[in-house]
Design a protein around this motif. Structure first.
Motif, PDB file in Angstrom:
ATOM      1  N   LEU A 225      -7.288  -2.871  -2.264  1.00 22.49           N
ATOM      2  CA  LEU A 225      -6.648  -4.020  -1.624  1.00 22.49           C
ATOM      3  C   LEU A 225      -5.341  -4.281  -2.355  1.00 22.49           C
ATOM      4  O   LEU A 225      -5.316  -4.356  -3.585  1.00 22.49           O
ATOM      5  CB  LEU A 225      -7.557  -5.257  -1.694  1.00 22.49           C
ATOM      6  N   ALA A 226      -4.268  -4.375  -1.602  1.00 25.32           N
ATOM      7  CA  ALA A 226      -2.936  -4.586  -2.150  1.00 25.32           C
ATOM      8  C   ALA A 226      -2.109  -5.315  -1.090  1.00 25.32           C
ATOM      9  O   ALA A 226      -2.546  -5.429   0.061  1.00 25.32           O
ATOM     10  CB  ALA A 226      -2.295  -3.230  -2.497  1.00 25.32           C
ATOM     11  N   PRO A 227      -0.934  -5.813  -1.443  1.00 25.30           N
ATOM     12  CA  PRO A 227      -0.114  -6.507  -0.456  1.00 25.30           C
ATOM     13  C   PRO A 227       0.101  -5.656   0.803  1.00 25.30           C
ATOM     14  O   PRO A 227       0.415  -4.464   0.721  1.00 25.30           O
ATOM     15  CB  PRO A 227       1.203  -6.751  -1.188  1.00 25.30           C
ATOM     16  N   GLY A 228      -0.138  -6.268   1.948  1.00 30.27           N
ATOM     17  CA  GLY A 228       0.051  -5.592   3.220  1.00 30.27           C
ATOM     18  C   GLY A 228      -1.138  -4.784   3.690  1.00 30.27           C
ATOM     19  O   GLY A 228      -1.125  -4.243   4.792  1.00 30.27           O
ATOM     20  N   VAL A 229      -2.198  -4.700   2.892  1.00 35.93           N
ATOM     21  CA  VAL A 229      -3.385  -3.919   3.253  1.00 35.93           C
ATOM     22  C   VAL A 229      -4.448  -4.864   3.806  1.00 35.93           C
ATOM     23  O   VAL A 229      -4.772  -5.881   3.186  1.00 35.93           O
ATOM     24  CB  VAL A 229      -3.949  -3.152   2.032  1.00 35.93           C
ATOM     25  N   ALA A 230      -4.991  -4.508   4.973  1.00 31.11           N
ATOM     26  CA  ALA A 230      -6.074  -5.290   5.581  1.00 31.11           C
ATOM     27  C   ALA A 230      -7.376  -4.511   5.459  1.00 31.11           C
ATOM     28  O   ALA A 230      -7.400  -3.290   5.649  1.00 31.11           O
ATOM     29  CB  ALA A 230      -5.769  -5.565   7.047  1.00 31.11           C
TER      30      ALA A 230
END
Length: 128
Positions: free
Chosen positions: A83-88
């Motif tokens: 999970l990281a910024p921009g990941v759903a």
């Protein structure tokens, strides 16, 4: 009938579970009846600092995580997912999931199809 709502996350206090065995995760519930005049949707922001935990748990409702800040690993049915910024991440209803140990700052938006956060029956594995 429900009404539009505007909520500023910066004005909300951090919430935590009453039982520390449920982890050290902090969260801010943004949309949830009765705090907002809403139905069919609950959402908020979850936050972990390095060394904090969100133990493995499940609930009948499906959930979506959307990474906002930092990077970490979410276990879903025993499989690690980044999970990281921009990941759903889509988490099916009943799937066992959590962040057993944050290695750095991790912040994500979460949402459920429910009227109220109180309607989501969390079952933590260590409580089963």
């Amino acid at each position: 009938m429900t009404a539009p709502a505007r909520v500023d996350a910066a004005t909300l206090p951090d919430e935590r579970w009453d039982d520390p065995a449920r982890g050290t995760i902090r969260f801010r519930t943004l949309i949830s009846a009765p705090a907002t005049d809403s139905d069919a949707l609950v959402c908020g922001v979850a936050m972990l600092a390095a060394g904090e935990t969100f133990p493995l748990h499940h609930h009948p409702q499906a959930e979506v995580y959307f990474g906002l800040r930092g990077e970490g690993e979410v276990l879903i049915d025993g499989v690690p997912h980044r999970l990281a910024p921009g990941v759903a991440l889509y988490i099916p209803g009943g799937a066992v999931h959590g962040v057993p140990l944050a290695t750095g700052t991790l912040e994500w938006f979460y949402t459920f199809a429910a009227d109220s956060f109180a309607d989501i029956p969390y079952t933590f594995l260590h409580e089963s």
